[in-house]
Scaffold this motif. Sequence first.
Motif, PDB file in Angstrom:
ATOM      1  N   GLN A 153     -20.592 -14.343  -5.167  1.00  0.00           N
ATOM      2  CA  GLN A 153     -20.536 -14.407  -3.700  1.00  0.00           C
ATOM      3  C   GLN A 153     -19.107 -14.222  -3.205  1.00  0.00           C
ATOM      4  N   GLU A 154     -18.152 -14.824  -3.887  1.00  0.00           N
ATOM      5  CA  GLU A 154     -16.741 -14.650  -3.508  1.00  0.00           C
ATOM      6  C   GLU A 154     -16.332 -13.189  -3.616  1.00  0.00           C
ATOM      7  N   GLU A 155     -16.766 -12.515  -4.679  1.00  0.00           N
ATOM      8  CA  GLU A 155     -16.451 -11.090  -4.851  1.00  0.00           C
ATOM      9  C   GLU A 155     -17.116 -10.267  -3.750  1.00  0.00           C
ATOM     10  N   TRP A 156     -18.360 -10.612  -3.430  1.00  0.00           N
ATOM     11  CA  TRP A 156     -19.046  -9.892  -2.360  1.00  0.00           C
ATOM     12  C   TRP A 156     -18.311 -10.074  -1.029  1.00  0.00           C
ATOM     13  N   LEU A 157     -17.857 -11.294  -0.756  1.00  0.00           N
ATOM     14  CA  LEU A 157     -17.132 -11.551   0.491  1.00  0.00           C
ATOM     15  C   LEU A 157     -15.855 -10.711   0.577  1.00  0.00           C
ATOM     16  N   LYS A 158     -15.162 -10.531  -0.545  1.00  0.00           N
ATOM     17  CA  LYS A 158     -13.974  -9.672  -0.547  1.00  0.00           C
ATOM     18  C   LYS A 158     -14.343  -8.254  -0.153  1.00  0.00           C
ATOM     19  N   GLY A 159     -15.439  -7.752  -0.705  1.00  0.00           N
ATOM     20  CA  GLY A 159     -15.908  -6.405  -0.368  1.00  0.00           C
ATOM     21  C   GLY A 159     -16.347  -6.307   1.079  1.00  0.00           C
ATOM     22  N   ARG A 160     -17.067  -7.315   1.534  1.00  0.00           N
ATOM     23  CA  ARG A 160     -17.494  -7.328   2.939  1.00  0.00           C
ATOM     24  C   ARG A 160     -16.288  -7.312   3.863  1.00  0.00           C
ATOM     25  N   ASN A 161     -15.310  -8.141   3.564  1.00  0.00           N
ATOM     26  CA  ASN A 161     -14.127  -8.220   4.420  1.00  0.00           C
ATOM     27  C   ASN A 161     -13.308  -6.939   4.392  1.00  0.00           C
ATOM     28  N   ALA A 162     -13.402  -6.189   3.308  1.00  0.00           N
ATOM     29  CA  ALA A 162     -12.697  -4.907   3.226  1.00  0.00           C
ATOM     30  C   ALA A 162     -13.282  -3.892   4.216  1.00  0.00           C
ATOM     31  N   CYS A 191     -18.706 -19.052  15.509  1.00  0.00           N
ATOM     32  CA  CYS A 191     -18.052 -17.913  16.162  1.00  0.00           C
ATOM     33  C   CYS A 191     -17.076 -18.342  17.260  1.00  0.00           C
ATOM     34  N   ALA A 192     -17.079 -19.595  17.623  1.00  0.00           N
ATOM     35  CA  ALA A 192     -16.163 -20.071  18.662  1.00  0.00           C
ATOM     36  C   ALA A 192     -14.782 -20.420  18.095  1.00  0.00           C
ATOM     37  N   LYS A 193     -14.665 -20.409  16.771  1.00  0.00           N
ATOM     38  CA  LYS A 193     -13.375 -20.730  16.162  1.00  0.00           C
ATOM     39  C   LYS A 193     -12.330 -19.700  16.587  1.00  0.00           C
ATOM     40  N   SER A 194     -11.102 -20.148  16.730  1.00  0.00           N
ATOM     41  CA  SER A 194     -10.035 -19.249  17.181  1.00  0.00           C
ATOM     42  C   SER A 194      -9.394 -18.471  16.041  1.00  0.00           C
ATOM     43  N   ASP A 195      -9.677 -18.839  14.807  1.00  0.00           N
ATOM     44  CA  ASP A 195      -9.015 -18.184  13.681  1.00  0.00           C
ATOM     45  C   ASP A 195      -9.921 -17.229  12.905  1.00  0.00           C
ATOM     46  N   LEU A 196     -10.913 -16.650  13.574  1.00  0.00           N
ATOM     47  CA  LEU A 196     -11.810 -15.707  12.921  1.00  0.00           C
ATOM     48  C   LEU A 196     -11.078 -14.412  12.578  1.00  0.00           C
ATOM     49  N   THR A 197     -11.495 -13.802  11.478  1.00  0.00           N
ATOM     50  CA  THR A 197     -10.958 -12.494  11.128  1.00  0.00           C
ATOM     51  C   THR A 197     -11.625 -11.438  12.014  1.00  0.00           C
ATOM     52  N   ASP A 198     -11.062 -10.253  12.036  1.00  0.00           N
ATOM     53  CA  ASP A 198     -11.685  -9.160  12.797  1.00  0.00           C
ATOM     54  C   ASP A 198     -13.096  -8.889  12.281  1.00  0.00           C
ATOM     55  N   THR A 199     -13.278  -8.992  10.987  1.00  0.00           N
ATOM     56  CA  THR A 199     -14.606  -8.784  10.397  1.00  0.00           C
ATOM     57  C   THR A 199     -15.584  -9.828  10.922  1.00  0.00           C
ATOM     58  N   GLU A 200     -15.186 -11.084  10.937  1.00  0.00           N
ATOM     59  CA  GLU A 200     -16.060 -12.145  11.422  1.00  0.00           C
ATOM     60  C   GLU A 200     -16.384 -11.976  12.902  1.00  0.00           C
ATOM     61  N   VAL A 201     -15.419 -11.550  13.698  1.00  0.00           N
ATOM     62  CA  VAL A 201     -15.669 -11.301  15.121  1.00  0.00           C
ATOM     63  C   VAL A 201     -16.688 -10.178  15.273  1.00  0.00           C
ATOM     64  N   THR A 202     -16.557  -9.132  14.475  1.00  0.00           N
ATOM     65  CA  THR A 202     -17.503  -8.014  14.531  1.00  0.00           C
ATOM     66  C   THR A 202     -18.910  -8.501  14.207  1.00  0.00           C
ATOM     67  N   ILE A 203     -19.040  -9.358  13.215  1.00  0.00           N
ATOM     68  CA  ILE A 203     -20.352  -9.905  12.845  1.00  0.00           C
ATOM     69  C   ILE A 203     -20.893 -10.780  13.976  1.00  0.00           C
ATOM     70  N   CYS A 204     -20.043 -11.616  14.543  1.00  0.00           N
ATOM     71  CA  CYS A 204     -20.473 -12.475  15.653  1.00  0.00           C
ATOM     72  C   CYS A 204     -20.950 -11.660  16.857  1.00  0.00           C
ATOM     73  N   ASP A 205     -20.285 -10.544  17.112  1.00  0.00           N
ATOM     74  CA  ASP A 205     -20.604  -9.732  18.279  1.00  0.00           C
ATOM     75  C   ASP A 205     -21.821  -8.833  18.084  1.00  0.00           C
ATOM     76  N   SER A 206     -22.347  -8.783  16.877  1.00  0.00           N
ATOM     77  CA  SER A 206     -23.485  -7.915  16.582  1.00  0.00           C
ATOM     78  C   SER A 206     -24.712  -8.752  16.228  1.00  0.00           C
TER      79      SER A 206
END
Length: 122
Positions: free
Chosen positions: A90-99, A42-57
């Motif tokens: 898993q790749e397909e699920w990640l696309k849905g999660r990121n949506a 979660c310290a990476k600077s290139d996280l997507t908004d979705t990843e930041v939301t997951i990190c913050d929860s």
Amino acid sequence: MGILNVTAKAAIPIICGFSLAAFAAFAPVDGPGSAKAASYNCAKSDLTDTEVTICDSPRLSAMDSKMVDLYYHELRGAQPAFVSEQHKAQEEWLKGRNACGTDKACLTEAYSRRINELEKFN
């Protein structure tokens, strides 16, 4: 990343571009700003908004960790064809999660569905 002419055990450490060792060190976080959460740093600077939301929860981070544990457990000892099939799923699920973007309810539902799918194999 193709998985050809290797055993499933050899393929597991490179599924989805993550090493198995990296997942072993991750645990749910207690709040925003933690360096580790979920199945990525979660310290990476290139996280997507979705990843930041997951990190913050804490809840979403814990769900992500559970999903990753189940995913790798499912693949342990599996045939290469099954590993490849599950990698695609898993790749397909990640696309849905990121949506879901930053919608926590959507993310929670996506994780709940994927965890339930993976629990059927374990």
